[in-house]
Design a protein around this motif. Structure first.
Motif, PDB file in Angstrom:
ATOM      1  N   VAL A  78       0.864  -1.164   0.000  1.00  0.00           N
ATOM      2  CA  VAL A  78       0.000   0.000   0.000  1.00  0.00           C
ATOM      3  C   VAL A  78       0.907   1.222   0.000  1.00  0.00           C
ATOM      4  O   VAL A  78       1.817   1.333   0.813  1.00  0.00           O
ATOM      5  CB  VAL A  78      -0.920   0.006   1.245  1.00  0.00           C
ATOM      6  CG1 VAL A  78      -1.768   1.242   1.276  1.00  0.00           C
ATOM      7  CG2 VAL A  78      -1.770  -1.248   1.245  1.00  0.00           C
ATOM      8  N   SER A  79       0.665   2.111  -0.935  1.00  0.00           N
ATOM      9  CA  SER A  79       1.533   3.269  -1.082  1.00  0.00           C
ATOM     10  C   SER A  79       0.719   4.539  -0.935  1.00  0.00           C
ATOM     11  O   SER A  79      -0.431   4.614  -1.356  1.00  0.00           O
ATOM     12  CB  SER A  79       2.206   3.244  -2.458  1.00  0.00           C
ATOM     13  OG  SER A  79       2.941   4.422  -2.655  1.00  0.00           O
ATOM     14  N   ASP A  80       1.341   5.551  -0.354  1.00  0.00           N
ATOM     15  CA  ASP A  80       0.693   6.856  -0.293  1.00  0.00           C
ATOM     16  C   ASP A  80       0.879   7.603  -1.613  1.00  0.00           C
ATOM     17  O   ASP A  80       0.282   8.648  -1.821  1.00  0.00           O
ATOM     18  CB  ASP A  80       1.212   7.667   0.885  1.00  0.00           C
ATOM     19  CG  ASP A  80       2.712   7.905   0.812  1.00  0.00           C
ATOM     20  OD1 ASP A  80       3.409   7.137   0.110  1.00  0.00           O
ATOM     21  OD2 ASP A  80       3.192   8.846   1.456  1.00  0.00           O
ATOM     22  N   GLN A  81       1.701   7.062  -2.512  1.00  0.00           N
ATOM     23  CA  GLN A  81       1.922   7.636  -3.839  1.00  0.00           C
ATOM     24  C   GLN A  81       1.786   6.531  -4.882  1.00  0.00           C
ATOM     25  O   GLN A  81       2.773   6.037  -5.428  1.00  0.00           O
ATOM     26  CB  GLN A  81       3.308   8.276  -3.918  1.00  0.00           C
ATOM     27  CG  GLN A  81       3.492   9.429  -2.978  1.00  0.00           C
ATOM     28  CD  GLN A  81       4.891  10.004  -3.067  1.00  0.00           C
ATOM     29  OE1 GLN A  81       5.751   9.491  -3.755  1.00  0.00           O
ATOM     30  NE2 GLN A  81       5.116  11.090  -2.358  1.00  0.00           N
ATOM     31  N   PRO A  82       0.561   6.109  -5.193  1.00  0.00           N
ATOM     32  CA  PRO A  82       0.382   4.976  -6.106  1.00  0.00           C
ATOM     33  C   PRO A  82       0.852   5.238  -7.535  1.00  0.00           C
ATOM     34  O   PRO A  82       1.073   4.303  -8.277  1.00  0.00           O
ATOM     35  CB  PRO A  82      -1.120   4.712  -6.059  1.00  0.00           C
ATOM     36  CG  PRO A  82      -1.719   5.996  -5.609  1.00  0.00           C
ATOM     37  CD  PRO A  82      -0.703   6.651  -4.732  1.00  0.00           C
ATOM     38  N   LEU A  83       0.997   6.496  -7.943  1.00  0.00           N
ATOM     39  CA  LEU A  83       1.425   6.803  -9.304  1.00  0.00           C
ATOM     40  C   LEU A  83       2.924   7.064  -9.418  1.00  0.00           C
ATOM     41  O   LEU A  83       3.407   7.446 -10.480  1.00  0.00           O
ATOM     42  CB  LEU A  83       0.655   8.015  -9.841  1.00  0.00           C
ATOM     43  CG  LEU A  83      -0.850   7.818  -9.984  1.00  0.00           C
ATOM     44  CD1 LEU A  83      -1.515   9.079 -10.493  1.00  0.00           C
ATOM     45  CD2 LEU A  83      -1.167   6.641 -10.872  1.00  0.00           C
ATOM     46  N   LEU A  84       3.661   6.844  -8.337  1.00  0.00           N
ATOM     47  CA  LEU A  84       5.102   7.014  -8.370  1.00  0.00           C
ATOM     48  C   LEU A  84       5.691   6.067  -9.409  1.00  0.00           C
ATOM     49  O   LEU A  84       5.333   4.903  -9.480  1.00  0.00           O
ATOM     50  CB  LEU A  84       5.698   6.724  -6.991  1.00  0.00           C
ATOM     51  CG  LEU A  84       7.193   6.935  -6.840  1.00  0.00           C
ATOM     52  CD1 LEU A  84       7.530   8.409  -7.025  1.00  0.00           C
ATOM     53  CD2 LEU A  84       7.662   6.464  -5.488  1.00  0.00           C
ATOM     54  N   ASN A  85       6.581   6.564 -10.242  1.00  0.00           N
ATOM     55  CA  ASN A  85       7.218   5.811 -11.332  1.00  0.00           C
ATOM     56  C   ASN A  85       6.247   5.410 -12.429  1.00  0.00           C
ATOM     57  O   ASN A  85       6.524   4.509 -13.203  1.00  0.00           O
ATOM     58  CB  ASN A  85       7.946   4.567 -10.808  1.00  0.00           C
ATOM     59  CG  ASN A  85       9.117   4.924  -9.937  1.00  0.00           C
ATOM     60  OD1 ASN A  85       9.737   5.959 -10.115  1.00  0.00           O
ATOM     61  ND2 ASN A  85       9.408   4.078  -8.972  1.00  0.00           N
ATOM     62  N   LYS A  86       5.093   6.031 -12.489  1.00  0.00           N
ATOM     63  CA  LYS A  86       4.129   5.818 -13.568  1.00  0.00           C
ATOM     64  C   LYS A  86       3.869   7.177 -14.204  1.00  0.00           C
ATOM     65  O   LYS A  86       2.817   7.773 -14.049  1.00  0.00           O
ATOM     66  CB  LYS A  86       2.837   5.206 -13.030  1.00  0.00           C
ATOM     67  CG  LYS A  86       3.041   3.833 -12.434  1.00  0.00           C
ATOM     68  CD  LYS A  86       1.759   3.261 -11.922  1.00  0.00           C
ATOM     69  CE  LYS A  86       1.992   1.889 -11.320  1.00  0.00           C
ATOM     70  NZ  LYS A  86       0.761   1.330 -10.767  1.00  0.00           N
ATOM     71  N   ARG A  87       4.892   7.652 -14.909  1.00  0.00           N
ATOM     72  CA  ARG A  87       4.881   9.020 -15.417  1.00  0.00           C
ATOM     73  C   ARG A  87       3.682   9.310 -16.308  1.00  0.00           C
ATOM     74  O   ARG A  87       3.060  10.359 -16.213  1.00  0.00           O
ATOM     75  CB  ARG A  87       6.176   9.291 -16.174  1.00  0.00           C
ATOM     76  CG  ARG A  87       6.306  10.717 -16.609  1.00  0.00           C
ATOM     77  CD  ARG A  87       7.688  10.976 -17.131  1.00  0.00           C
ATOM     78  NE  ARG A  87       7.794  12.366 -17.542  1.00  0.00           N
ATOM     79  CZ  ARG A  87       8.612  12.782 -18.455  1.00  0.00           C
ATOM     80  NH1 ARG A  87       9.409  11.934 -19.053  1.00  0.00           N
ATOM     81  NH2 ARG A  87       8.672  14.049 -18.780  1.00  0.00           N
ATOM     82  N   GLY A  88       3.344   8.390 -17.189  1.00  0.00           N
ATOM     83  CA  GLY A  88       2.218   8.607 -18.082  1.00  0.00           C
ATOM     84  C   GLY A  88       0.911   8.748 -17.330  1.00  0.00           C
ATOM     85  O   GLY A  88       0.090   9.623 -17.635  1.00  0.00           O
ATOM     86  N   GLU A  89       0.702   7.908 -16.334  1.00  0.00           N
ATOM     87  CA  GLU A  89      -0.533   7.973 -15.561  1.00  0.00           C
ATOM     88  C   GLU A  89      -0.605   9.252 -14.732  1.00  0.00           C
ATOM     89  O   GLU A  89      -1.691   9.730 -14.425  1.00  0.00           O
ATOM     90  CB  GLU A  89      -0.663   6.743 -14.678  1.00  0.00           C
ATOM     91  CG  GLU A  89      -0.901   5.487 -15.488  1.00  0.00           C
ATOM     92  CD  GLU A  89      -1.033   4.250 -14.625  1.00  0.00           C
ATOM     93  OE1 GLU A  89      -1.421   4.388 -13.445  1.00  0.00           O
ATOM     94  OE2 GLU A  89      -0.748   3.154 -15.131  1.00  0.00           O
ATOM     95  N   GLN A  90       0.538   9.811 -14.367  1.00  0.00           N
ATOM     96  CA  GLN A  90       0.545  11.075 -13.632  1.00  0.00           C
ATOM     97  C   GLN A  90       0.023  12.215 -14.497  1.00  0.00           C
ATOM     98  O   GLN A  90      -0.450  13.219 -13.988  1.00  0.00           O
ATOM     99  CB  GLN A  90       1.956  11.417 -13.156  1.00  0.00           C
ATOM    100  CG  GLN A  90       2.488  10.504 -12.086  1.00  0.00           C
ATOM    101  CD  GLN A  90       3.940  10.812 -11.746  1.00  0.00           C
ATOM    102  OE1 GLN A  90       4.554  11.713 -12.297  1.00  0.00           O
ATOM    103  NE2 GLN A  90       4.486  10.045 -10.821  1.00  0.00           N
ATOM    104  N   LEU A  91       0.120  12.058 -15.818  1.00  0.00           N
ATOM    105  CA  LEU A  91      -0.305  13.126 -16.730  1.00  0.00           C
ATOM    106  C   LEU A  91      -1.812  13.157 -16.953  1.00  0.00           C
ATOM    107  O   LEU A  91      -2.336  14.148 -17.465  1.00  0.00           O
ATOM    108  CB  LEU A  91       0.403  12.973 -18.078  1.00  0.00           C
ATOM    109  CG  LEU A  91       1.916  13.159 -18.058  1.00  0.00           C
ATOM    110  CD1 LEU A  91       2.499  12.834 -19.425  1.00  0.00           C
ATOM    111  CD2 LEU A  91       2.265  14.577 -17.643  1.00  0.00           C
ATOM    112  N   ILE A  92      -2.523  12.094 -16.605  1.00  0.00           N
ATOM    113  CA  ILE A  92      -3.965  12.059 -16.835  1.00  0.00           C
ATOM    114  C   ILE A  92      -4.630  13.176 -16.038  1.00  0.00           C
ATOM    115  O   ILE A  92      -4.417  13.337 -14.845  1.00  0.00           O
ATOM    116  CB  ILE A  92      -4.552  10.682 -16.458  1.00  0.00           C
ATOM    117  CG1 ILE A  92      -3.990   9.624 -17.400  1.00  0.00           C
ATOM    118  CG2 ILE A  92      -6.080  10.703 -16.513  1.00  0.00           C
ATOM    119  CD1 ILE A  92      -4.399   8.213 -17.083  1.00  0.00           C
TER     120      ILE A  92
END
Length: 146
Positions: A78-92
């Motif tokens: 469980v992460s408090d930053q689930p989009l860490l290292n998912k650069r493309g998904e961070q752009l949504i």
């Protein structure tokens, strides 16, 4: 004559030793089951080899199922930053300006120091867009409301 429980303990030790040399957890569960069968053979020495075989088989299946469930629970951090290292998904949901026109539903857009493939409706260069989804390295965009 050597007591039967030693056979199971030796088998368990050998399987767990092999497990240390082989990747994965394939031999761990039969090794644990062999140890438990050896304990049963020590506590109840009158049981036949047939009972030992059935107990070993049942324990192997049960320990493999329980171990798989345990690992499945442990492998889902469980992460408090689930989009860490998912650069493309961070752009949504982010807003950008098109560098070039989208023609036939395709184009390119620079975000930061990266050039992305873009898909969406035909739009002229300079249009403000919102990233709605990502498919591999292709950003799907729509025109942003003013």
């Amino acid at each position: 004559m050597v007591p039967v429980f030693w056979h199971w303990l030796i088998l368990g030790s050998a399987l767990i030793a092999l497990e240390a040399m082989v990747p994965g957890t394939f031999l761990l569960w039969p090794g644990i089951s062999a140890f438990l069968t050896g304990i049963l053979a020590y506590v109840a020495p009158g049981l036949g080899w047939e009972v030992h075989g059935v107990v070993f088989a049942v324990l192997t299946v049960a320990s493999a199922v329980l171990g798989r469930r345990l690992y499945a629970r442990l492998r889902q951090p469980v992460s408090d930053q689930p989009l860490l290292n998912k650069r493309g998904e961070q752009l949504i949901g982010s807003r950008h300006v098109l560098d070039g026109a989208l023609q036939n539903g395709r184009g390119r857009m620079t975000i930061g120091d990266t050039t992305w493939s873009v898909a969406g409706p035909d739009l002229p260069a300079g249009t403000k867009v919102v990233v709605t989804a990502i498919d591999g390295n292709c950003l799907h965009v729509t025109a942003a409301d003013a």
